[in-house]
Design a protein around this motif. Structure first.
Motif, PDB file in Angstrom:
ATOM      1  N   ALA A 115       1.247  -4.748  -4.826  1.00 39.59           N
ATOM      2  CA  ALA A 115       1.371  -4.019  -3.568  1.00 39.59           C
ATOM      3  C   ALA A 115       0.010  -3.847  -2.909  1.00 39.59           C
ATOM      4  O   ALA A 115      -1.026  -4.138  -3.509  1.00 39.59           O
ATOM      5  N   ASN A 116       0.046  -3.368  -1.640  1.00 42.70           N
ATOM      6  CA  ASN A 116      -1.151  -2.979  -0.907  1.00 42.70           C
ATOM      7  C   ASN A 116      -2.138  -4.130  -0.767  1.00 42.70           C
ATOM      8  O   ASN A 116      -3.341  -3.952  -0.769  1.00 42.70           O
ATOM      9  N   VAL A 123       3.180   1.873   1.847  1.00 38.08           N
ATOM     10  CA  VAL A 123       4.376   2.374   1.162  1.00 38.08           C
ATOM     11  C   VAL A 123       4.499   1.765  -0.233  1.00 38.08           C
ATOM     12  O   VAL A 123       4.771   2.454  -1.219  1.00 38.08           O
ATOM     13  N   GLY A 124       4.301   0.461  -0.345  1.00 40.04           N
ATOM     14  CA  GLY A 124       4.438  -0.207  -1.633  1.00 40.04           C
ATOM     15  C   GLY A 124       3.498   0.339  -2.685  1.00 40.04           C
ATOM     16  O   GLY A 124       3.861   0.452  -3.861  1.00 40.04           O
ATOM     17  N   PRO A 158      -0.706  -1.719  -8.363  1.00 36.95           N
ATOM     18  CA  PRO A 158      -0.397  -0.889  -7.191  1.00 36.95           C
ATOM     19  C   PRO A 158      -1.206  -1.237  -5.956  1.00 36.95           C
ATOM     20  O   PRO A 158      -0.738  -1.070  -4.837  1.00 36.95           O
ATOM     21  N   SER A 159      -2.438  -1.730  -6.144  1.00 38.79           N
ATOM     22  CA  SER A 159      -3.277  -2.042  -4.988  1.00 38.79           C
ATOM     23  C   SER A 159      -4.131  -3.267  -5.256  1.00 38.79           C
ATOM     24  O   SER A 159      -5.024  -3.239  -6.097  1.00 38.79           O
ATOM     25  N   MET A 160      -3.866  -4.342  -4.497  1.00 38.20           N
ATOM     26  CA  MET A 160      -4.712  -5.527  -4.555  1.00 38.20           C
ATOM     27  C   MET A 160      -5.907  -5.383  -3.621  1.00 38.20           C
ATOM     28  O   MET A 160      -6.887  -6.111  -3.758  1.00 38.20           O
ATOM     29  N   ASN A 161      -5.823  -4.457  -2.677  1.00 35.59           N
ATOM     30  CA  ASN A 161      -6.876  -4.299  -1.676  1.00 35.59           C
ATOM     31  C   ASN A 161      -7.289  -2.824  -1.553  1.00 35.59           C
ATOM     32  O   ASN A 161      -7.081  -2.196  -0.521  1.00 35.59           O
ATOM     33  N   PRO A 162      -7.876  -2.265  -2.613  1.00 35.37           N
ATOM     34  CA  PRO A 162      -8.249  -0.844  -2.560  1.00 35.37           C
ATOM     35  C   PRO A 162      -9.318  -0.552  -1.508  1.00 35.37           C
ATOM     36  O   PRO A 162      -9.322   0.534  -0.928  1.00 35.37           O
ATOM     37  N   ASP A 163     -10.203  -1.511  -1.249  1.00 34.82           N
ATOM     38  CA  ASP A 163     -11.214  -1.291  -0.207  1.00 34.82           C
ATOM     39  C   ASP A 163     -10.548  -1.103   1.155  1.00 34.82           C
ATOM     40  O   ASP A 163     -10.951  -0.240   1.947  1.00 34.82           O
ATOM     41  N   GLY A 164      -9.552  -1.935   1.436  1.00 30.82           N
ATOM     42  CA  GLY A 164      -8.857  -1.824   2.710  1.00 30.82           C
ATOM     43  C   GLY A 164      -8.160  -0.494   2.859  1.00 30.82           C
ATOM     44  O   GLY A 164      -8.211   0.142   3.922  1.00 30.82           O
TER      45      GLY A 164
END
Length: 478
Positions: A115-116, A123-124, A158-164
């Motif tokens: 997600a993300n 939401v994901g 849960p998050s592939m793009n935490p920076d974003g």
């Protein structure tokens, strides 16, 4: 608890009852105030309700604290690890849930949710945290969840793009700074493409996922997005050989992909009605072929299917990309049953091992259905395992070993065979394994535009009524 990450605040309540119960009783007796004692104990009885994960957005520190708490409290069925780091050094955390969470076991398929990928599609990300909570708290209580954990190894990113996600300063329904990673690359345009050259700089997050795919035998996956409400299936890009002249691009496994997308959409009360967001997209019954929606180069779901032997679909879960927090419970209720039912589909079809006559498992052997060959042939893993997602029917499995004639064997997938296990079919080849170590250990498929030289259509690209309707809608309304 000033200074405590929000995601951890409620979790620490788990450790309070053993300390506070005798304290409440002592203070109540010492002060001859039984009302106080009763009130104190009554509040303690409510702690399990308060200890549930809250429905609000969890930033990196809170998400990390929550994942570490789950990994600690449910260590027998979970394993937390990072598959790499973002541009700014944030960990890409994956929580594994399963009876053997730390390693692959023969016969147990690998499933993943991601997600993300776009940082402003949020939401994901939160649904994945609540899915984790739902799985670990229902293990041993809910028979369906217990069976799923017994029979499946579930990976959740849960998050592939935490920076974003962290870059979003003003949440918006349509577009926010934060969609891309910190180098301003769209990660869902950043993978190698099988149809045309994708001359972009591969980002750290993309590299981490590509390396992760090499370490596991992933069978089924879904990638969670926002901005629409639909289940989209491969291909996202295409050539005439995959059906683009008919405004679509279909895989050899199109029947399975449509079934997978329908499985998710049909259990989501909003998705199954189609076109919830009024964005001039005909998603009949809530599903759509990616290319017929809009062509996309360098997408992750195509990469998974072609180079990682993993069937992946894209789930668009909300019209608003970054909805208000009070809507998160609504999204969880709408998606919970779909998320669980989709995971169970990893047990479709047939699975097994390939052996030589001495019962040695054979790695890197091509195992495919005769009439649906993949442009990057699907091969056995290091344990000689194969997993083929198939709908009920009669099929011929073609096993190909360098230097030998193809070995054919028939298999019938019965109706309603999916009981948390695909049909098991081990294959013993009629010769002993005197393999050429170079041929058998180097099965890598080049990351070139593999489909660019194909000119003829495969049987899978023939028109269906559903796709004919989609084509007409695409022509007149897009």
């Amino acid at each position: 608890m000033e200074g405590t990450p929000p995601g951890l605040r409620v979790l620490r309540l788990h450790s309070f009852p053993k300390v506070l119960l005798p304290t409440c009783t002592f203070l109540g007796n010492w002060g001859n105030n039984m009302d106080f004692a009763r009130l104190c104990i009554g509040l303690l009885l409510l702690l399990p309700l308060a200890a549930a994960l809250d429905f609000r957005y969890h930033h990196q520190d809170a998400m990390e604290a929550y994942l570490k708490s789950v990994a600690h409290n449910y260590s027998s069925v979970t394993h937390l690890h990072s598959i790499g780091e973002s541009v700014k050094g944030r960990n890409l955390w994956v929580l594994v849930v399963g009876r053997f969470p730390r390693e692959h076991r023969v016969g147990i398929p690998e499933f993943k949710y991601m997600a993300n990928m776009h940082g402003d599609e949020t939401v994901g990300r939160e649904l994945m945290l609540h899915l984790i909570d739902y799985l670990v708290t229902n293990d041993g209580k809910d028979p369906e969840i217990t069976q799923l954990i017994n029979s499946t190894r579930i990976h959740i990113l849960p998050s592939m793009n935490p920076d974003g996600f962290e870059a979003v300063k003003k949440p918006d329904c349509f577009y926010s700074v934060g969609r891309e990673n910190s180098n301003y690359y769209d990660l869902n345009r950043n993978f190698p493409d099988a149809f045309e050259y994708n001359n972009v700089s591969t980002q750290p997050e993309t590299k981490a996922v590509m390396e992760w795919l090499k370490t596991e035998t992933f069978v089924l996956s879904a990638n969670l997005h926002g901005g629409a409400v639909v289940a989209s299936y491969p291909f996202d890009n295409g050539v005439p050989a995959t059906g683009t002249l008919h405004h679509r691009s279909l895989t050899p496994d199109d029947d399975v992909f449509q079934y997978l997308a329908h499985t998710y959409a049909s259990r989501n009360p909003n998705m199954k009605t189609g076109n919830q967001c009024k964005n001039i997209m005909n998603s009949r019954n809530g599903i759509i072929n990616g290319y017929s929606w809009y062509p996309l180069k360098g997408g992750m779901q195509d990469y998974n299917y072609i180079w990682a032997q993993c069937f992946e679909i894209t789930l668009e879960l909300s019209c608003c990309k970054y909805p208000r927090e009070e809507k998160l419970l609504f999204f969880w209720n709408d998606n919970k049953h779909s998320l669980i039912e989709y995971m169970k589909q990893v047990h479709l079809g047939v699975k097994g091992q390939v052996f030589d006559q001495n019962k040695n498992p054979l790695p890197h052997v091509i195992v495919e259905i005769q009439d649906r060959k993949h442009i990057c042939p699907y091969r056995t893993n290091k344990f000689g395992e194969y997993y083929l997602l198939l709908l009920p029917g009669s099929y011929t499995i073609n096993v190909t070993v360098p230097g030998h004639d193809p070995y054919l064997t028939k298999v019938i997938i019965p109706e309603n065979s999916q009981k948390f296990s695909a049909l098991k079919k081990d294959i013993v080849l009629p010769f002993r394994g005197q393999w050429n170590p170079v041929l058998i250990s180097n099965p890598s498929c080049p990351t070139d535009p593999l489909y660019s030289h194909l000119s003829s259509s495969s049987p899978a690209t023939k028109s269906s009524l559903l796709l004919f309707v989609l084509c007409l809608f695409h022509i007149f309304f897009k």
